[in-house]
Write an enzyme that holds these catalytic residues in place. Sequence first.
Site, PDB file in Angstrom:
ATOM      1  N   HIS A 161      17.293 -35.208 -22.537  1.00  0.00           N
ATOM      2  CA  HIS A 161      16.375 -35.192 -23.686  1.00  0.00           C
ATOM      3  C   HIS A 161      16.606 -36.485 -24.468  1.00  0.00           C
ATOM      4  CE1 HIS A 161      14.032 -33.623 -27.014  1.00  0.00           C
ATOM      5  NE2 HIS A 161      15.050 -33.777 -27.846  1.00  0.00           N
ATOM      6  N   HIS A 173      15.380 -24.935 -31.315  1.00  0.00           N
ATOM      7  CA  HIS A 173      14.015 -24.669 -31.815  1.00  0.00           C
ATOM      8  C   HIS A 173      13.560 -23.258 -31.450  1.00  0.00           C
ATOM      9  CE1 HIS A 173      12.575 -28.764 -32.993  1.00  0.00           C
ATOM     10  NE2 HIS A 173      13.480 -29.165 -32.117  1.00  0.00           N
ATOM     11  N   HIS A 194      22.198 -34.199 -31.340  1.00  0.00           N
ATOM     12  CA  HIS A 194      21.581 -35.457 -30.888  1.00  0.00           C
ATOM     13  C   HIS A 194      20.891 -36.117 -32.064  1.00  0.00           C
ATOM     14  CE1 HIS A 194      18.233 -32.639 -30.598  1.00  0.00           C
ATOM     15  NE2 HIS A 194      17.377 -33.613 -30.347  1.00  0.00           N
ATOM     16  N   ASP A 219      18.533 -29.479 -28.253  1.00  0.00           N
ATOM     17  CA  ASP A 219      17.228 -29.547 -27.586  1.00  0.00           C
ATOM     18  C   ASP A 219      17.362 -29.732 -26.076  1.00  0.00           C
ATOM     19  OD1 ASP A 219      16.086 -29.312 -30.044  1.00  0.00           O
ATOM     20  OD2 ASP A 219      15.148 -31.286 -30.073  1.00  0.00           O
ATOM     21  N   ASP A 264      14.882 -34.383 -36.703  1.00  0.00           N
ATOM     22  CA  ASP A 264      14.846 -32.959 -37.055  1.00  0.00           C
ATOM     23  C   ASP A 264      16.205 -32.278 -36.826  1.00  0.00           C
ATOM     24  OD1 ASP A 264      14.096 -33.480 -34.304  1.00  0.00           O
ATOM     25  OD2 ASP A 264      13.605 -31.359 -34.101  1.00  0.00           O
ATOM     26  N   HIS A 265      17.209 -33.046 -36.403  1.00  0.00           N
ATOM     27  CA  HIS A 265      18.557 -32.498 -36.202  1.00  0.00           C
ATOM     28  C   HIS A 265      19.611 -33.185 -37.075  1.00  0.00           C
ATOM     29  CE1 HIS A 265      17.222 -30.080 -32.740  1.00  0.00           C
ATOM     30  NE2 HIS A 265      16.292 -31.019 -32.712  1.00  0.00           N
ATOM     31  N   HIS A 270      17.895 -37.086 -33.008  1.00  0.00           N
ATOM     32  CA  HIS A 270      16.535 -36.917 -33.522  1.00  0.00           C
ATOM     33  C   HIS A 270      16.541 -36.444 -34.975  1.00  0.00           C
ATOM     34  CE1 HIS A 270      14.641 -36.616 -29.247  1.00  0.00           C
ATOM     35  NE2 HIS A 270      14.723 -37.859 -29.685  1.00  0.00           N
TER      36      HIS A 270
HETATM   37 FE    FE Z   1      14.344 -31.159 -31.965  1.00  0.00          FE
HETATM   38 ZN    ZN Z   2      15.200 -33.530 -30.058  1.00  0.00          ZN
END
Ligand code: FE
Ligand code: ZN
Length: 261
Positions: free
Chosen positions: A116, A173, A60, A135, A64-65, A62
């Site tokens: 999400h 995570h 996805h 996530d 952090d990905h 975001h």
């Molecule tokens: Fe994340």
């Molecule tokens: Zn996320």
Amino acid sequence: MEPADSMKVIPIPQLSDNYAYLIIDTATDKAGIVDCAEPAPILAVVDSEGVELTSILPTHHHFDHVGGNDEMLKARPGLTVYGFDDRVPGITDRVDEGSLVSVGELKARVMSIPAHTTGHIAYYFENEAAVFTGDTLFAGGCGRLFEGDAAMMIKSLGKLRDLPNETQVYFGHEYTENNLRFASTLEPNNQSLTEKRAWAAGQIQDGKFTTPTTIASEKETNPFFRWESEELRNTLSAQFSDLPMDDVSVFAKTRALKDSF
Ligand code: FE
Ligand code: ZN
């Protein structure tokens, strides 16, 4: 059950508590990376394994990905970047529910699992009994409902819950200890949960990962797979006497409680 010999999966910690996963097709030594925030540690593993990185499999959009996609493409031009959501940087191959993606000779089916984010997808390697859930599904938890509601998430998690029990679940995570601590507040008498909490605490203490989990383990311990649980429902109705006991309401209340845990 261990992953099939045809596939090797190496979790690579990213940022503070993210995981990227290097998937190696052992027949061809080609590799794909599920999510990419920090290319340097990923490339270090690619080099030490002596494999050829050919693709990025983002779950996805975001940061952090996918925050490392552009830098990774500069370091390794020509990579295939699969993607469903336009907000994922660098997409070369557009995918949707049911699309097949390749890592060497390994094949994964894309599953659309929104809530999400609206564009969240999973990669399911049926032959190797492994799924990469980003996530949406964590060990003992699920992602926050940033772009969808409880009804949408229950449907997405339901699709994952329908996968075979032995499926290895690689999540986005390292939240497991906190997730299971929350789960215990809802199901204090769930023996599988108590045992998994002790195991997870031991793993973290030893500097080890809690990934992967399995669909079977999540069915036994994850409150976001357990909206039908009698103990969970009893805990909720004792605290919230007005709460309707349909699946979506039970799930939504569980999610709301976790948001403020
Ligand atoms: Fe994340
Ligand atoms: Zn996320």
